[in-house]
Design an enzyme around this catalytic site. Structure first.
Site, PDB file in Angstrom:
ATOM      1  N   GLU A  96       6.790 -31.536 -25.539  1.00 43.05           N
ATOM      2  CA  GLU A  96       7.123 -32.971 -25.554  1.00 43.05           C
ATOM      3  C   GLU A  96       7.173 -33.401 -27.011  1.00 43.05           C
ATOM      4  OE1 GLU A  96       7.962 -34.523 -22.894  1.00 43.05           O
ATOM      5  OE2 GLU A  96       7.362 -32.975 -21.474  1.00 43.05           O
ATOM      6  N   CYS A 132       6.004 -42.045 -29.245  1.00 39.70           N
ATOM      7  CA  CYS A 132       7.153 -41.124 -29.251  1.00 39.70           C
ATOM      8  C   CYS A 132       8.390 -41.790 -28.653  1.00 39.70           C
ATOM      9  CB  CYS A 132       6.806 -39.857 -28.489  1.00 39.70           C
ATOM     10  SG  CYS A 132       6.263 -40.195 -26.806  1.00 39.70           S
TER      11      CYS A 132
HETATM   12  P1  NAD Z   1       2.383 -32.526 -35.155  1.00 32.68           P
HETATM   13  O1  NAD Z   1       3.436 -31.659 -34.568  1.00 32.68           O
HETATM   14  O2  NAD Z   1       2.171 -32.488 -36.610  1.00 32.68           O
HETATM   15  O3  NAD Z   1       0.955 -32.181 -34.496  1.00 32.68           O
HETATM   16  C1  NAD Z   1       0.722 -32.221 -33.114  1.00 32.68           C
HETATM   17  C2  NAD Z   1      -0.440 -31.279 -32.799  1.00 32.68           C
HETATM   18  O4  NAD Z   1      -0.036 -29.953 -33.133  1.00 32.68           O
HETATM   19  C3  NAD Z   1      -1.707 -31.567 -33.596  1.00 32.68           C
HETATM   20  O5  NAD Z   1      -2.839 -31.301 -32.804  1.00 32.68           O
HETATM   21  C4  NAD Z   1      -1.620 -30.545 -34.725  1.00 32.68           C
HETATM   22  O6  NAD Z   1      -2.883 -30.202 -35.258  1.00 32.68           O
HETATM   23  C5  NAD Z   1      -0.999 -29.381 -33.990  1.00 32.68           C
HETATM   24  N1  NAD Z   1      -0.298 -28.425 -34.859  1.00 32.68           N
HETATM   25  C6  NAD Z   1       0.314 -28.654 -36.035  1.00 32.68           C
HETATM   26  N2  NAD Z   1       0.838 -27.493 -36.505  1.00 32.68           N
HETATM   27  C7  NAD Z   1       0.551 -26.532 -35.592  1.00 32.68           C
HETATM   28  C8  NAD Z   1       0.815 -25.135 -35.496  1.00 32.68           C
HETATM   29  N3  NAD Z   1       1.496 -24.498 -36.437  1.00 32.68           N
HETATM   30  N4  NAD Z   1       0.354 -24.463 -34.416  1.00 32.68           N
HETATM   31  C9  NAD Z   1      -0.319 -25.117 -33.444  1.00 32.68           C
HETATM   32  N5  NAD Z   1      -0.612 -26.428 -33.480  1.00 32.68           N
HETATM   33  C10 NAD Z   1      -0.173 -27.129 -34.542  1.00 32.68           C
HETATM   34  O7  NAD Z   1       2.700 -33.990 -34.637  1.00 32.68           O
HETATM   35  P2  NAD Z   1       1.921 -35.316 -35.019  1.00 32.68           P
HETATM   36  O8  NAD Z   1       2.426 -35.800 -36.313  1.00 32.68           O
HETATM   37  O9  NAD Z   1       0.475 -35.105 -34.853  1.00 32.68           O
HETATM   38  O10 NAD Z   1       2.369 -36.284 -33.829  1.00 32.68           O
HETATM   39  C11 NAD Z   1       3.435 -37.119 -33.933  1.00 32.68           C
HETATM   40  C12 NAD Z   1       4.657 -36.492 -33.289  1.00 32.68           C
HETATM   41  O11 NAD Z   1       4.395 -36.290 -31.903  1.00 32.68           O
HETATM   42  C13 NAD Z   1       5.862 -37.404 -33.347  1.00 32.68           C
HETATM   43  O12 NAD Z   1       6.982 -36.621 -33.657  1.00 32.68           O
HETATM   44  C14 NAD Z   1       5.978 -37.944 -31.927  1.00 32.68           C
HETATM   45  O13 NAD Z   1       7.262 -38.342 -31.564  1.00 32.68           O
HETATM   46  C15 NAD Z   1       5.496 -36.771 -31.139  1.00 32.68           C
HETATM   47  N6  NAD Z   1       5.026 -37.182 -29.812  1.00 32.68           N
HETATM   48  C16 NAD Z   1       5.797 -36.859 -28.736  1.00 32.68           C
HETATM   49  C17 NAD Z   1       5.403 -37.267 -27.459  1.00 32.68           C
HETATM   50  C18 NAD Z   1       6.242 -36.957 -26.254  1.00 32.68           C
HETATM   51  O14 NAD Z   1       5.752 -37.121 -25.150  1.00 32.68           O
HETATM   52  N7  NAD Z   1       7.475 -36.532 -26.406  1.00 32.68           N
HETATM   53  C19 NAD Z   1       4.212 -37.995 -27.294  1.00 32.68           C
HETATM   54  C20 NAD Z   1       3.451 -38.285 -28.415  1.00 32.68           C
HETATM   55  C21 NAD Z   1       3.870 -37.864 -29.679  1.00 32.68           C
END
Ligand code: NAD
Length: 524
Positions: free
Chosen positions: A261, A295
């Site tokens: 997501e 999001c």
């Molecule tokens: P992010 O991708 O930086 O991090 C999300 C999670 O992934 C965090 O727990 C982070 O620690 C982890 N992560 C980061 N790098 C990783 C790796 N290499 N391996 C495994 N885990 C890793 O995203 P963010 O900045 O924390 O969140 C915001 C983003 O999330 C925005 O793009 C938003 O649109 C999206 N989002 C999408 C939805 C949806 O339902 N589509 C819902 C909420 C947020």
């Protein structure tokens, strides 16, 4: 924008002892910690343990042992846990709200709404899980002589990786159908926002979830992610598109399923006959709700030329009047961004747009006087695709206004993006608005609303298309994705192949006539 000086008392529920108790759930053999801070002030809340790869392997081993017993527990008894949990989650919504606010800096109205999500997901699947998980008898290839039964089995241990913007909703809500289906869960929340999901797990255990079944590990994504994915039987990821690609690649290599997501660059199309007052109010929430960190929120608004100025003037006036500040009460319309790093990213998008010719209609600046990570509600005009915020997700309180001449042009502009998570269409004639919705490339389209109607419809799957995701949460597939299918087929009597001296030619003739008959009788 109303400016009120920062005078903040932390909620009474957020005591040091409570926070230390929550943090103590995280396995940490190395003793390494991460300073989790109160976003409004930048003050330390708790030292959050950081799990090593060995800790994560141990968490999976514990979860796997608990899962065997849980999967063998009758479904009715498993579901009773969630009936009790629902009451606890609703009863303690204010405590969860305190934690969410302290760790994320969002305003209280959004934080309390977030607490409702796991309760809604529980309600939905409490009425649906028994039907979805019951064995389903299907017809076999030979009528009357064969049967095939679809049996749903838990995958094992599901790894969930959650973001900071809705830590309680994404961390707990996505675990609920996985647990109901008989799985264990190992959750990795974002370090910044680990407290509310940890409390969610504590409440689930209080409601009767077996200890060890739902583990929480913490650490930076690239440190924790690989071990978590390598140990998991399925991965549920919510976060950015860039990280989603990394997770999807690793899951693919391990031949396990995953649901991704991801981000959006969501458009709002206002049609000529829209109720403008409602559309403006919607756009205030769409761009500035949760400080623009949803999001499914709106970053691009397409307006008919004839109504552009009317919308713009009303919208800018409303954005300027927003009450933006830090408070643990329901007063402010908008709170902080999640961190100074993120605030700098949002600022970089606005600065880049201005440097390349965009006009700031309101806002546009950080507000250190309100707290370390505050940024003004910002409306831009003249944003183009050579600007960062013209193509990539800003994920802050920043929105761009655009004019269109024809509905065809509005649809083409809305679709001119690599994302496809959510769209919002506003119009008085709902049939015409539906026709526009049908042409928008998006996993969710809300008519005369921004996002809540689609997201809160727990019976319908919600996910992204294009670079916004793979798979969906909610709906039947939101639970079934956490199961494997076992096809148990029974042949009551051997009838396939030539019988009693029959030539193969005769057998084939009979078989082909049988196919025709089955088609006529509509037997599959
Ligand atoms: P992010 O991708 O930086 O991090 C999300 C999670 O992934 C965090 O727990 C982070 O620690 C982890 N992560 C980061 N790098 C990783 C790796 N290499 N391996 C495994 N885990 C890793 O995203 P963010 O900045 O924390 O969140 C915001 C983003 O999330 C925005 O793009 C938003 O649109 C999206 N989002 C999408 C939805 C949806 O339902 N589509 C819902 C909420 C947020």
């Amino acid at each position: 924008m109303t400016v009120t000086p920062l005078a903040l008392t932390r909620p009474a529920s957020v005591t040091d002892a409570f926070l230390r108790r929550l943090a103590a759930r995280v396995p940490d053999s190395s003793g390494a910690t991460w300073k989790l801070t109160e976003v409004y002030t930048g003050e330390a809340l708790v030292e959050l343990p950081q799990s090593t790869p060995a800790d994560i392997e141990q968490a999976f081993a514990t979860a796997r042992a608990a899962q065997e017993k849980w999967a063998a527990t009758p479904l009715k008894r498993r579901l009773e846990v969630f009936k009790r949990a629902h009451a606890l989650f609703v009863g303690r919504a204010r405590i969860v709200t305190d934690l969410i606010q302290a760790e994320s800096g969002k305003n209280r109205r959004m934080a309390i709404e977030e607490t409702c999500d796991p309760a809604m997901v529980m309600s939905h699947y409490l009425t649906r899980a028994a039907k979805l998980l019951a064995p389903a008898k299907r017809g076999g290839p030979v009528p009357f002589l064969t049967t095939s039964t679809e049996i749903r089995q838990p995958k094992g241990v599901v790894g969930i990786i959650a973001p900071w913007n809705f830590p309680f909703a994404t961390g707990i809500s996505d675990a609920i159908p996985a647990l109901m289906a008989g799985n264990a869960v190992v959750l990795k929340p974002d370090n910044k926002t680990a407290l509310s999901p940890l409390y969610g797990v504590e409440m689930l255990e209080e409601a009767g979830l077996p200890k060890g079944l739902f583990q929480v590990v913490c650490g930076e994504g690239p440190d924790v992610g690989p071990t978590l994915i390598d140990q998991a039987n399925y991965v549920m990821f919510t976060g950015s598109t860039a990280t989603g690609r990394v997770i999807g690649e690793r899951a693919g290599r391990n031949l396990i399923g995953c649901c991704l997501e991801l981000g959006g660059k969501n458009p709002m199309i206002v049609l000529e006959d829209a109720d403008l007052a409602e559309a403006v109010q919607g756009a205030v929430f769409g761009a500035f709700g949760n400080t623009g960190q949803i999001c499914m929120h709106i970053e691009r608004i397409y307006l008919p030329e004839s109504r552009y100025d009317e919308f713009k003037n009303a919208y800018v006036a409303k954005a300027r009047a927003l009450d933006v500040r830090a408070a643990y009460d329901f007063g402010p319309d908008m709170g902080s961004l999640v961190s100074v790093d993120h605030m700098n990213r949002v600022k970089a998008h606005v600065d880049d747009a201005v440097a390349k010719g965009a006009t700031v209609l309101c806002g546009g600046k950080p507000r250190p006087d309100l707290g370390p990570a505050f940024f003004e509600p910002t409306i831009l005009e003249g944003v183009t695709k050579d600007m960062l915020c013209g193509v990539t997700e800003t994920f802050g309180p920043v929105v761009a206004l655009h004019k269109y001449r024809t509905v065809d042009e509005a649809v083409a502009l809305a679709n001119d993006t690599e994302y496809g998570l959510n769209a919002s269409v506003w119009g008085g004639d709902v049939i015409a608005a539906r026709a526009v919705a049908a042409r928008v490339e998006s996993g969710n389209v809300n008519i005369n609303d921004i996002l809540a109607t689609a997201y809160a419809s727990k019976g319908t799957p919600s996910g992204g298309v294009k670079n916004s995701g793979v798979g969906a949460r909610h709906g039947d597939q939101g639970l079934l994705k956490y199961t494997d299918v076992k096809n148990v087929a029974v042949l009551k009597k051997q009838v396939m192949g030539p019988r009693g001296g029959q030539t193969y030619e005769k057998y084939v003739e009979g078989m082909l006539s049988g196919l025709k008959l089955m088609r006529r009788l509509r037997i599959r």
